[in-house]
Structure formats: C-alpha cells, structure tokens
Design a protein around this motif. Structure first.
Motif, PDB file in Angstrom:
ATOM      1  N   UNK A  58      26.645 -25.361 -13.809  1.00 44.60           N
ATOM      2  CA  UNK A  58      26.307 -23.958 -14.047  1.00 44.60           C
ATOM      3  C   UNK A  58      26.102 -23.229 -12.726  1.00 44.60           C
ATOM      4  N   UNK A  59      26.568 -21.993 -12.652  1.00 42.17           N
ATOM      5  CA  UNK A  59      26.458 -21.165 -11.449  1.00 42.17           C
ATOM      6  C   UNK A  59      25.612 -19.937 -11.786  1.00 42.17           C
ATOM      7  N   UNK A  60      24.566 -19.703 -11.004  1.00 39.14           N
ATOM      8  CA  UNK A  60      23.697 -18.555 -11.277  1.00 39.14           C
ATOM      9  C   UNK A  60      24.432 -17.258 -10.958  1.00 39.14           C
ATOM     10  N   UNK A  61      24.256 -16.262 -11.820  1.00 37.26           N
ATOM     11  CA  UNK A  61      24.879 -14.949 -11.633  1.00 37.26           C
ATOM     12  C   UNK A  61      23.799 -13.876 -11.615  1.00 37.26           C
ATOM     13  N   UNK A  62      24.187 -12.677 -11.149  1.00 39.08           N
ATOM     14  CA  UNK A  62      23.230 -11.581 -11.047  1.00 39.08           C
ATOM     15  C   UNK A  62      23.914 -10.269 -11.412  1.00 39.08           C
ATOM     16  N   UNK A  63      23.241  -9.159 -11.127  1.00 40.77           N
ATOM     17  CA  UNK A  63      23.784  -7.846 -11.476  1.00 40.77           C
ATOM     18  C   UNK A  63      25.092  -7.538 -10.750  1.00 40.77           C
ATOM     19  N   UNK A  64      25.324  -8.201  -9.637  1.00 40.03           N
ATOM     20  CA  UNK A  64      26.555  -7.946  -8.887  1.00 40.03           C
ATOM     21  C   UNK A  64      27.712  -8.771  -9.418  1.00 40.03           C
ATOM     22  N   UNK A  65      27.457 -10.045  -9.758  1.00 34.30           N
ATOM     23  CA  UNK A  65      28.542 -10.940 -10.146  1.00 34.30           C
ATOM     24  C   UNK A  65      28.830 -10.926 -11.651  1.00 34.30           C
ATOM     25  N   UNK A  66      27.850 -10.593 -12.477  1.00 33.19           N
ATOM     26  CA  UNK A  66      28.053 -10.535 -13.932  1.00 33.19           C
ATOM     27  C   UNK A  66      27.149  -9.455 -14.519  1.00 33.19           C
ATOM     28  N   UNK A  67      27.395  -8.186 -14.197  1.00 31.14           N
ATOM     29  CA  UNK A  67      26.472  -7.113 -14.587  1.00 31.14           C
ATOM     30  C   UNK A  67      26.308  -6.960 -16.095  1.00 31.14           C
ATOM     31  N   UNK A  68      27.399  -7.112 -16.874  1.00 30.83           N
ATOM     32  CA  UNK A  68      27.282  -6.915 -18.316  1.00 30.83           C
ATOM     33  C   UNK A  68      26.390  -7.972 -18.951  1.00 30.83           C
ATOM     34  N   UNK A  69      26.645  -9.235 -18.600  1.00 33.62           N
ATOM     35  CA  UNK A  69      25.869 -10.333 -19.176  1.00 33.62           C
ATOM     36  C   UNK A  69      24.416 -10.261 -18.739  1.00 33.62           C
ATOM     37  N   UNK A  70      24.174 -10.065 -17.463  1.00 36.89           N
ATOM     38  CA  UNK A  70      22.798 -10.007 -16.955  1.00 36.89           C
ATOM     39  C   UNK A  70      22.051  -8.821 -17.561  1.00 36.89           C
ATOM     40  N   UNK A  71      22.729  -7.680 -17.667  1.00 37.91           N
ATOM     41  CA  UNK A  71      22.093  -6.522 -18.277  1.00 37.91           C
ATOM     42  C   UNK A  71      21.729  -6.764 -19.722  1.00 37.91           C
ATOM     43  N   UNK A  72      22.611  -7.431 -20.449  1.00 33.08           N
ATOM     44  CA  UNK A  72      22.325  -7.770 -21.837  1.00 33.08           C
ATOM     45  C   UNK A  72      21.088  -8.650 -21.950  1.00 33.08           C
ATOM     46  N   UNK A  73      21.036  -9.710 -21.143  1.00 37.08           N
ATOM     47  CA  UNK A  73      19.901 -10.626 -21.195  1.00 37.08           C
ATOM     48  C   UNK A  73      18.611  -9.905 -20.809  1.00 37.08           C
ATOM     49  N   UNK A  74      18.681  -9.016 -19.837  1.00 40.23           N
ATOM     50  CA  UNK A  74      17.497  -8.264 -19.425  1.00 40.23           C
ATOM     51  C   UNK A  74      16.954  -7.418 -20.578  1.00 40.23           C
ATOM     52  N   UNK A  75      17.849  -6.723 -21.267  1.00 34.58           N
ATOM     53  CA  UNK A  75      17.425  -5.874 -22.381  1.00 34.58           C
ATOM     54  C   UNK A  75      16.841  -6.704 -23.519  1.00 34.58           C
ATOM     55  N   UNK A  76      17.477  -7.825 -23.832  1.00 36.21           N
ATOM     56  CA  UNK A  76      16.981  -8.686 -24.899  1.00 36.21           C
ATOM     57  C   UNK A  76      15.630  -9.300 -24.543  1.00 36.21           C
ATOM     58  N   UNK A  77      15.468  -9.727 -23.283  1.00 36.41           N
ATOM     59  CA  UNK A  77      14.195 -10.298 -22.853  1.00 36.41           C
ATOM     60  C   UNK A  77      13.076  -9.266 -22.985  1.00 36.41           C
ATOM     61  N   UNK A  78      13.382  -8.016 -22.645  1.00 34.10           N
ATOM     62  CA  UNK A  78      12.377  -6.953 -22.780  1.00 34.10           C
ATOM     63  C   UNK A  78      12.006  -6.767 -24.244  1.00 34.10           C
ATOM     64  N   UNK A  79      12.976  -6.796 -25.137  1.00 34.02           N
ATOM     65  CA  UNK A  79      12.710  -6.669 -26.560  1.00 34.02           C
ATOM     66  C   UNK A  79      11.863  -7.818 -27.075  1.00 34.02           C
ATOM     67  N   UNK A  80      12.082  -9.010 -26.505  1.00 34.63           N
ATOM     68  CA  UNK A  80      11.342 -10.194 -26.942  1.00 34.63           C
ATOM     69  C   UNK A  80       9.990 -10.323 -26.255  1.00 34.63           C
ATOM     70  N   UNK A  81       9.698  -9.450 -25.278  1.00 32.26           N
ATOM     71  CA  UNK A  81       8.441  -9.545 -24.541  1.00 32.26           C
ATOM     72  C   UNK A  81       8.389 -10.736 -23.612  1.00 32.26           C
ATOM     73  N   UNK A  82       9.548 -11.079 -23.031  1.00 31.17           N
ATOM     74  CA  UNK A  82       9.650 -12.247 -22.159  1.00 31.17           C
ATOM     75  C   UNK A  82       9.971 -11.827 -20.734  1.00 31.17           C
ATOM     76  N   UNK A  83       9.572 -12.654 -19.753  1.00 30.66           N
ATOM     77  CA  UNK A  83      10.047 -12.411 -18.383  1.00 30.66           C
ATOM     78  C   UNK A  83      11.561 -12.584 -18.324  1.00 30.66           C
TER      79      UNK A  83
END
Length: 317
Positions: A58-83
């Motif tokens: 597995x290779x870690x990605x961020x807003x620069x390398x995978x913006x759509x996926x990272x943005x999705x996870x960020x929004x879902x984590x906020x909805x779930x009340x998670x870091x």
C-alpha cells in the motif's frame, strides 16, 4: 465489549501458540512458544497495521496525489465524528478495501486501484464509510492483531515441522505434519468466530454514515463479482490478512470458502436492503441521491472520466 473480544482473542491465540509449541517441542517448546506468543501480541498491537499495509504494498496518498479519494474520506470521517485517517492505495486489479490501525487516532484505510475502476462515487463512499465504521467500532485492533498473530502461528507451525524438537522431545512425524496443517486452520477459525458479526455491524453503521444503504449493497455485489474472477496474489501469500478486507479476497479459491471470515454477500445485501426500507433511503436515481445521502453528485465517479486522448482511470495515474 470490543475490549473483551480483543482480550479473548489474544488469550486464545497465545494459548494456541503454546499448544503448537508443546506438540512440536514438548515442555520446552511450549514455554518458548508462549514467550514468543506474548512478544508477538505486544508487537502486533503496535505494528500490525504497518505489516498489513506493507504486505499489500500500500502507498500512502494525499490531497495532491489522490484528491478525490482523500476528500471523500475526509468528509465521511467528519460525518462519523472520527479523526482523519491515513489513506492508502494498493496497485491491485482486484476490487477490495480494508481498514487497519489500533485506534481511531492511528487508523488507515486502503483501497485497491481495482475498486476505484468499477465503483461509482456513491458506491465507493459506501465502502469507505464501511471501513470507517470498523475504525469507529475499534474493530481494526481486533482485525490487525488477529492477522499478525494468525500469520505468526502458521509460520511457527511450519518452522517447527522443519526444525522442531530433538532427540526424545522430537514428536512423531505424523503429529508434526498434522500440527503444521491444523494450527493455521485453528487460527483461522478463531478469526472467523469473531469476524462475521462485525461485518454486518460495519455495513449498518457505514450505511448510516454515507446515508445510502443501497449504494453500499450495490458496491458489495460488484466487489464480490470482481473477487470471484480476479485473484489477489498478495492476499494468497498472506491469507491471515483476509479478514481485513470488505470482501474475502480469497473467496475465488475453492476451499477458502469453507473458512471464510465474512458472511455471505447475498445476506449482507439483503440486510442493507431492509435497512434502506427503514431509513427511506435509496441508491441514486438519474444522477440524484436519495434522502440522507452522502453526495448529490452523479453516479459515475470523477476518476472514471478519462481526459481526452487518455485512458486514465484513477487519481494515481
């Protein structure tokens, strides 16, 4: 409850270590194996997530390398009340995903390139929400420890078969062969015993996080179809990591179905369909999400839209 499950898991797997050691090396072997089991449990608690991610390259990605996926996870984590967890991509054609980490503060979610190619935006949101549900429930500690320790038991049994015991303490060859075969299966049964109910619960909570049970149900059907004919060679080499995935990555290999750590996909889909009726939520229709949905975007994911003259199918390419 999960704390008790974790303690029981660690105790059962440590006891299995001792049993394997006794069969392969007598009293001395049992003591050595128990000591090794304790060390492995401690090591697994702190490092099993890294081992699982490394096993699947597995290779870690961020807003620069995978913006759509990272943005999705960020929004879902906020909805779930998670870091915000770390996000990883696995270059593997089999559609699948998993979560790992000892607690929500040290969690990671990983998706294969294969899953990004076949799922719509809302379906992938359902999958990522499912993985975040595991993080929220702290299932990831159980899964990652069990994966590491079960793998170590298999290695111990094989090592003992080749090098175990000397003189009067060396067991009957038939016992050694039986132990080398049965010990990994016993470890798998322990994993299976605590895994199936977790998947149903993660489906339920994941559907509530993303707001679309039917999108998650559709994703499960697509993933199961992909897994059935696309092998995951890394998972075959590290079968103890199979319970980490949303769908058993070994399910296309005959006998693996007998020891599946996942419920039948059709049963999970039926449960999600029932949940959708209770919630009054549905999968997107004509590009519009149902009530309570995660997104109002169209049902084709942004990474499945190649640029003109390109065959790009993901934020990594």
């Amino acid at each position: 409850m999960n704390t008790m499950k974790t303690a029981m898991l660690m105790a059962a797997l440590t006891a299995l270590f001792g049993g394997v050691g006794y069969l392969l090396g007598g009293g001395t072997g049992m003591l050595l194996a128990l000591g090794f089991g304790v060390v492995t449990n401690v090591f697994a608690y702190w490092n099993s997530d890294r081992l699982a991610l490394a096993a699947h390259h597995a290779v870690e990605v961020d807003d620069r390398t995978a913006p759509e996926l990272v943005g999705m996870v960020r929004d879902l984590a906020a909805r779930a009340g998670l870091p915000m967890p770390r996000v990883y991509l696995i270059d593997n054609p089999q559609p699948n995903a998993f979560a790992t980490g000892r607690n929500p503060q040290n969690a990671a979610v990983a998706a294969t390139t294969g899953i990004l190619r076949i799922l719509t935006y809302d379906e992938l949101a359902g999958v990522m929400a499912h993985e975040l549900a595991h993080v929220k429930n702290r299932d990831t500690l159980i899964m990652t420890i069990s994966a590491t320790v079960a793998g170590a038991i298999a290695s111990l049994a094989q090592f003992g078969f080749l090098f175990g015991g000397r003189g009067s303490e060396r067991p009957n060859p038939i016992v050694m062969i039986g132990t080398a075969l049965i010990a990994p299966l016993a470890a798998g049964v322990i994993q299976m015993a605590i895994s199936r109910s977790r998947e149903y619960e993660a489906d339920r909570i994941g559907a509530e996080i993303c707001g679309q049970p039917l999108a998650l149900a559709s994703a499960l059907a697509k993933i199961a179809g992909g897994v059935s004919h696309i092998p995951n060679e890394d998972a075959e080499r590290h079968p103890a990591t199979a319970p980490l995935f949303i769908i058993n990555p070994l399910s296309g290999r005959g006998v693996d179905n007998l020891f599946s750590t996942h419920p039948a996909t059709e049963n999970r889909i039926a449960a999600l369909q029932a949940l959708a009726q209770q919630m009054g939520a549905g999968a997107p229709v004509n590009g519009h999400a149902g009530r309570g949905s995660f997104t109002s975007q169209a049902t084709t994911s942004p990474w499945n839209k190649p640029r003109q003259g390109e065959s790009r199918q993901g934020p990594w390419g």
